[in-house]
Design a protein around this motif. Structure first.
Motif, mmCIF file in Angstrom:
data_model
loop_
_atom_site.group_PDB
_atom_site.id
_atom_site.type_symbol
_atom_site.label_atom_id
_atom_site.label_comp_id
_atom_site.label_asym_id
_atom_site.label_seq_id
_atom_site.Cartn_x
_atom_site.Cartn_y
_atom_site.Cartn_z
ATOM 1 N N SER A 57 32.765 31.652 35.784
ATOM 2 C CA SER A 57 33.031 30.600 36.756
ATOM 3 C C SER A 57 34.205 30.966 37.658
ATOM 4 O O SER A 57 34.280 30.521 38.810
ATOM 5 N N THR A 58 35.124 31.794 37.172
ATOM 6 C CA THR A 58 36.250 32.203 38.013
ATOM 7 C C THR A 58 35.789 33.137 39.124
ATOM 8 O O THR A 58 36.429 33.241 40.161
ATOM 9 N N ASP A 61 33.120 30.095 41.195
ATOM 10 C CA ASP A 61 33.549 28.742 41.552
ATOM 11 C C ASP A 61 34.950 28.753 42.149
ATOM 12 O O ASP A 61 35.848 29.422 41.629
ATOM 13 N N ASN A 63 38.719 27.026 43.391
ATOM 14 C CA ASN A 63 39.673 26.124 42.740
ATOM 15 C C ASN A 63 39.329 24.667 43.000
ATOM 16 O O ASN A 63 39.398 23.832 42.093
ATOM 17 N N GLU A 229 34.861 24.978 50.293
ATOM 18 C CA GLU A 229 35.442 25.557 49.089
ATOM 19 C C GLU A 229 36.854 26.037 49.397
ATOM 20 O O GLU A 229 37.088 26.670 50.431
ATOM 21 N N ASN A 257 37.435 19.983 40.823
ATOM 22 C CA ASN A 257 38.080 21.251 40.500
ATOM 23 C C ASN A 257 37.127 22.105 39.662
ATOM 24 O O ASN A 257 35.994 21.713 39.397
ATOM 25 N N ARG A 258 37.604 23.262 39.239
ATOM 26 C CA ARG A 258 36.726 24.208 38.548
ATOM 27 C C ARG A 258 36.203 23.648 37.226
ATOM 28 O O ARG A 258 35.045 23.864 36.864
#
Length: 400
Positions: A57-58, A61, A63, A229, A257-258
């Motif tokens: 996800s980092t 996706d 922040n 985003e 948020n994430r």
């Protein structure tokens, strides 16, 4: 030194008068060590698995992600762009146009999503980390980057020429069934210039395109977006920034948020972690009640000593404390030894890959301070309760 503690320590480290008593004590102590080690291994394993699952996800996706509160699109004016760029905490932002589409490549079809991104997208998401072959998008509105899963299903590779084009269809808005089905869709053609890979689900879901191509396909004006985003600066105050963003867009947006973007995954991982913790704790409870049995056997073995202590002036509460301290000491020392052994196993797993998921991927683990704290207090509390129950068996009848 406290009298009860002194006697308890002597009893703990002195062998009993019977080999059976000694064996029972060793088994009880081993149960504490194994229970603590097993619980630490489970918590460290799930901490590593959680990080491993969320690392994807980092890559994909942001922040923060802005959604319209109603409908599929919202207006993003030039004035709002300028104000957003100046907000404290915003390092970069990217305009997104996203919609479900139908893909056709050389007589193979698939439904997917087109994600139109602007030139600043690579500053928000590390596109170099997800791109596995070919090139990323440039200013050409007739290029796309497809997911690895989409490419497999369509038998589509990275095309060097514009001879094999990907047809992208999206339904036109309206009511009823048109007489001519060919007029029910807007269509654009593009060439695939790259392949990305994040995980199996996302690889089958998206094709990336320029925001110009996406707007042309959906017939959207230049001030319409489906999402924005944001990448935040390290010193950003997320709560304060969200308030400022809501004011900027007159509270017509939803901001996630994430963690909220991956809410289902977080809940699943946390639930699995909790269930595993409870199961291992239940096993530890069963093992630790061997401590109660060992304490009761020790009371029987030391019955004559207990009578002597009572006759020379020790009270029943003081005598109970002796065996309560003995069981508690056994639990604390066993928990510490179990934590040490668990720590050694996890370090060996990280260094040498004792357990493998695939021939090239070791099972992920992570050592955290919270794991040490949770294991130590879980084991010691259960051991204290077991020792308290066992020591409460000392009564007036026993010492007379």
């Amino acid at each position: 030194m406290n009298f009860s503690y002194y006697i308890a320590r002597r009893y703990l480290f002195s062998p009993g008068s019977s080999n059976a008593i000694n064996i029972i004590t060793i088994i009880a102590a081993s149960g504490v060590v194994i229970g603590a080690m097993a619980l630490f291994l489970v918590l460290s394993g799930f901490a590593g698995l959680k990080d491993f699952s969320l690392q994807f996800s980092t890559y994909f996706d942001p922040n923060l992600k802005i959604f319209p509160s109603e409908g599929k699109t919202f207006t993003f004016t030039e004035g709002q762009r300028a104000k957003l760029a100046k907000l404290d905490g915003v390092a970069h932002f990217s305009e997104i146009v996203e919609e479900r589409v139908f893909l056709d490549f050389r007589n193979k079809q698939k439904t997917s999503y087109i994600k139109g991104v602007d030139a600043n997208y690579h500053n928000v998401i590390q596109t170099d980390s997800i791109l596995v072959y070919g090139d990323w998008l440039n200013n050409n509105d007739f290029q796309v980057v497809a997911g690895n899963g989409i490419c497999r299903e369509l038998s589509m590779g990275v095309e060097q020429t514009y001879t094999n084009l990907l047809n992208i269809y999206v339904p036109k808005p309206g009511k009823g069934i048109p007489n001519d089905p060919s007029k029910a869709f807007r269509t654009e053609k593009a060439v695939n210039i790259g392949i990305y890979s994040v995980n199996e689900e996302l690889d089958k879901k998206y094709i990336f395109a320029t925001i110009g191509l996406a707007r042309k396909l959906l017939n959207l004006s230049l001030d319409k977006v489906t999402h924005i985003e944001l990448k935040l600066s390290p010193q950003a105050n997320e709560e304060e920034l969200i308030k400022n963003l809501q004011s900027l867009f007159d509270h017509t947006i939803i901001i996630k948020n994430r963690a909220q973007l991956n809410d289902t995954l977080y809940k699943m991982l946390n639930t699995e972690n909790l269930v595993s913790y409870l199961i291992i704790t239940l096993i530890a409870i069963i093992a630790l009640f061997n401590v109660a049995g060992a304490i009761i056997m020790m009371i029987i073995d030391k019955k004559s000593n207990v009578k002597t202590l009572y006759n020379v002036g020790s009270s029943l509460p003081d005598i109970r404390k002796i065996f309560l301290f003995q069981g508690s000491l056994m639990t604390v020392l066993g928990a510490l030894l179990g934590l040490f052994l668990g720590f050694v196993v996890i370090v060996m797993q990280q260094q040498f890959g004792l357990l493998m998921i695939t021939p090239s991927l070791t099972y992920p683990t992570k050592i955290t301070a919270m794991s040490f704290i949770v294991v130590f207090f879980t084991i010691t509390i259960i051991g204290f309760v077991a020792s308290l129950l066992a020591s409460s068996r000392i009564n007036q009848k026993l010492v007379q």
